[in-house]
Design a protein around this motif. Structure first.
Motif, PDB file in Angstrom:
ATOM      1  N   UNK A   1      -0.963  -0.401   7.540  1.00  0.00           N
ATOM      2  CA  UNK A   1      -0.389   0.613   7.367  1.00  0.00           C
ATOM      3  C   UNK A   1      -0.845   1.407   6.164  1.00  0.00           C
ATOM      4  N   UNK A   2      -1.027   2.705   5.896  1.00  0.00           N
ATOM      5  CA  UNK A   2      -1.499   3.356   4.719  1.00  0.00           C
ATOM      6  C   UNK A   2      -0.485   2.706   3.450  1.00  0.00           C
ATOM      7  N   UNK A   3      -1.130   2.900   2.298  1.00  0.00           N
ATOM      8  CA  UNK A   3      -0.598   2.364   1.169  1.00  0.00           C
ATOM      9  C   UNK A   3       0.707   2.795   0.613  1.00  0.00           C
ATOM     10  N   UNK A   4       0.860   4.207   0.958  1.00  0.00           N
ATOM     11  CA  UNK A   4       2.143   4.882   0.644  1.00  0.00           C
ATOM     12  C   UNK A   4       3.150   4.783   1.808  1.00  0.00           C
ATOM     13  N   UNK A   5       3.051   3.696   2.719  1.00  0.00           N
ATOM     14  CA  UNK A   5       4.009   3.403   3.674  1.00  0.00           C
ATOM     15  C   UNK A   5       4.336   2.215   3.755  1.00  0.00           C
ATOM     16  N   UNK A   6       5.640   1.752   4.222  1.00  0.00           N
ATOM     17  CA  UNK A   6       6.083   0.286   4.373  1.00  0.00           C
ATOM     18  C   UNK A   6       4.945  -0.507   5.249  1.00  0.00           C
ATOM     19  N   UNK A   7       4.583  -1.639   4.867  1.00  0.00           N
ATOM     20  CA  UNK A   7       3.848  -2.376   5.746  1.00  0.00           C
ATOM     21  C   UNK A   7       4.589  -3.168   6.873  1.00  0.00           C
ATOM     22  N   UNK A   8       4.313  -2.908   8.224  1.00  0.00           N
ATOM     23  CA  UNK A   8       4.866  -3.600   9.369  1.00  0.00           C
ATOM     24  C   UNK A   8       4.209  -4.683   9.733  1.00  0.00           C
ATOM     25  N   UNK A   9       2.877  -4.833   8.984  1.00  0.00           N
ATOM     26  CA  UNK A   9       2.259  -6.100   9.630  1.00  0.00           C
ATOM     27  C   UNK A   9       2.659  -7.183   8.686  1.00  0.00           C
ATOM     28  N   UNK A  10       2.732  -8.332   9.377  1.00  0.00           N
ATOM     29  CA  UNK A  10       3.369  -9.615   8.506  1.00  0.00           C
ATOM     30  C   UNK A  10       2.329  -9.720   7.325  1.00  0.00           C
ATOM     31  N   UNK A  11       0.867  -9.964   7.516  1.00  0.00           N
ATOM     32  CA  UNK A  11       0.344 -10.370   6.570  1.00  0.00           C
ATOM     33  C   UNK A  11       0.042  -9.308   5.535  1.00  0.00           C
ATOM     34  N   UNK A  12       0.036  -8.092   5.648  1.00  0.00           N
ATOM     35  CA  UNK A  12       0.146  -7.254   4.691  1.00  0.00           C
ATOM     36  C   UNK A  12       1.305  -6.996   3.998  1.00  0.00           C
ATOM     37  N   UNK A  13       2.603  -7.180   4.699  1.00  0.00           N
ATOM     38  CA  UNK A  13       3.737  -7.294   3.967  1.00  0.00           C
ATOM     39  C   UNK A  13       3.789  -8.601   3.148  1.00  0.00           C
ATOM     40  N   UNK A  14       3.392  -9.742   3.191  1.00  0.00           N
ATOM     41  CA  UNK A  14       3.531 -10.789   2.402  1.00  0.00           C
ATOM     42  C   UNK A  14       2.442 -10.329   1.148  1.00  0.00           C
ATOM     43  N   UNK A  15       1.339  -9.781   1.481  1.00  0.00           N
ATOM     44  CA  UNK A  15       0.415  -9.604   0.223  1.00  0.00           C
ATOM     45  C   UNK A  15       0.989  -8.452  -0.626  1.00  0.00           C
ATOM     46  N   UNK A  16       1.511  -7.376  -0.132  1.00  0.00           N
ATOM     47  CA  UNK A  16       2.131  -6.396  -1.010  1.00  0.00           C
ATOM     48  C   UNK A  16       3.295  -7.100  -1.662  1.00  0.00           C
ATOM     49  N   UNK A  17       4.087  -7.855  -0.861  1.00  0.00           N
ATOM     50  CA  UNK A  17       5.319  -8.255  -1.873  1.00  0.00           C
ATOM     51  C   UNK A  17       4.935  -8.999  -2.983  1.00  0.00           C
ATOM     52  N   UNK A  18       3.924  -9.959  -2.840  1.00  0.00           N
ATOM     53  CA  UNK A  18       3.312 -10.604  -4.184  1.00  0.00           C
ATOM     54  C   UNK A  18       2.396  -9.645  -5.210  1.00  0.00           C
ATOM     55  N   UNK A  19       2.540  -8.220  -4.613  1.00  0.00           N
ATOM     56  CA  UNK A  19       1.817  -7.605  -5.819  1.00  0.00           C
ATOM     57  C   UNK A  19       0.158  -7.250  -5.322  1.00  0.00           C
ATOM     58  N   UNK A  20       0.062  -7.483  -4.227  1.00  0.00           N
ATOM     59  CA  UNK A  20      -1.346  -7.245  -3.858  1.00  0.00           C
ATOM     60  C   UNK A  20      -1.704  -5.994  -2.908  1.00  0.00           C
TER      61      UNK A  20
END
Length: 303
Positions: free
Chosen positions: A137-156
């Motif tokens: 999902x675009x960077x300004x939207x919540x990540x619904x994909x599991x892998x990207x959600x985990x990555x963004x949760x840890x600051x990636x």
């Protein structure tokens, strides 16, 4: 010296003839099915590979020449080789490692059940599941994909995993590894159970550490099983199609031979080139099957 001529009575000849026709009647259905669904399609595919796209003009080896000279087809072959090397190492290697690590531990059954569970899922379902895992999902939207959600949760930063041509093949191979590692583990674990405890104890008494015990005792004793698992994986990987079709459709430089065969046949109606690709797949699989069958016969002869 006079020789005695052995004659066969008419009744014996009739009995033999009757047995012959009965035997032929029993195997006839299998022969008909073999000829209809294997031999005829096989020889027809080989014949079509020497014709043009509409199967009207004989072009010789032109289709095969195109496969090995066209940059797009060369990339397809390169992707298949990447799958063949990396997916085989990961599935068999991880299966062997996990089988050894969980052998005779309390949670062995739990670990094996959890890792074998993906085998109950079809390739299509697995592809759909992992598309959601890799969803971007675009960077300004919540990540619904599991892998990207985990990555963004840890600051990636979120990443388009399947759209990145440098990573897409590896992401697909990871899905295949997730599905087939459990199969390899179960087969190899069964072979490890067949190693007599006396041999392992004797090796320990002789001073063998765990690494030596693994490489010098366990691996040689389950070598035949490893070869069977290895050849099974190679044949399966050479024909990989479902995961690629569902997740990328062959786009983003993830096309493989089976996928290209499908495209040439059903999208471009190029029967000659599609048949050539099918024949190439068959040629690559036959030696692996031959080695496997020959090894099994050799082991049966030693029993």
């Amino acid at each position: 010296m006079a020789t005695q001529q052995v004659t066969t009575s008419p009744r014996t000849r009739r009995t033999r003839s009757s047995n012959y026709w009965w035997a032929l009647a029993w195997i006839a259905p299998a022969l008909i099915l073999e000829i209809t669904f294997f031999l005829y399609p096989l020889f027809n595919t080989i014949l079509l590979s020497f014709y043009n796209s509409t199967s009207t003009t004989f072009v010789g080896l032109r289709n095969y020449q195109q496969v090995f000279t066209n940059p797009a087809f060369l990339e397809v072959i390169k992707n298949n080789l990447l799958w063949l090397v990396l997916a085989t190492i990961l599935t068999v290697g991880l299966g062997l490692l996990i089988a050894v690590l969980v052998d005779r531990v309390k949670i062995e059954s739990v670990v094996k059940s959890a890792l074998f569970l993906p085998m109950a899922i079809s390739f299509v379902a697995a592809g759909v599941i992992w598309r959601f895992v890799y969803k971007f999902d675009p960077a300004d939207q919540p990540q619904t994909g599991l892998l990207n959600a985990v990555v963004t949760f840890f600051g990636g930063q979120s990443h388009a995993w399947l759209q990145d041509s440098t990573l897409s093949n590896f992401m697909l191979i990871l899905v295949y590894t997730w599905m087939w590692t459990g199969f390899c583990m179960v087969i190899i674990s069964a072979a490890l159970k067949g190693i007599p405890d006396e041999i392992l104890e004797a090796a320990k008494i002789d001073g063998a550490n765990r690494f030596t015990l693994f490489w010098r005792v366990m691996v040689p004793m389950i070598q035949s099983t490893l070869v069977v698992v290895l050849t099974t994986m190679i044949i399966s990987i050479l024909k990989i199609f479902d995961v690629v079709y569902i997740m990328t459709g062959g786009n983003y430089h993830t096309d493989v031979v089976a996928m290209e065969f499908y495209n040439q046949l059903f999208q471009f109606n190029n029967y000659g080139l599609a048949s050539a690709l099918a024949v190439l797949l068959l040629i690559t699989v036959i030696p692996v099957m031959y080695i496997n069958v020959r090894r099994i016969r050799e082991e049966e002869a030693l029993r």
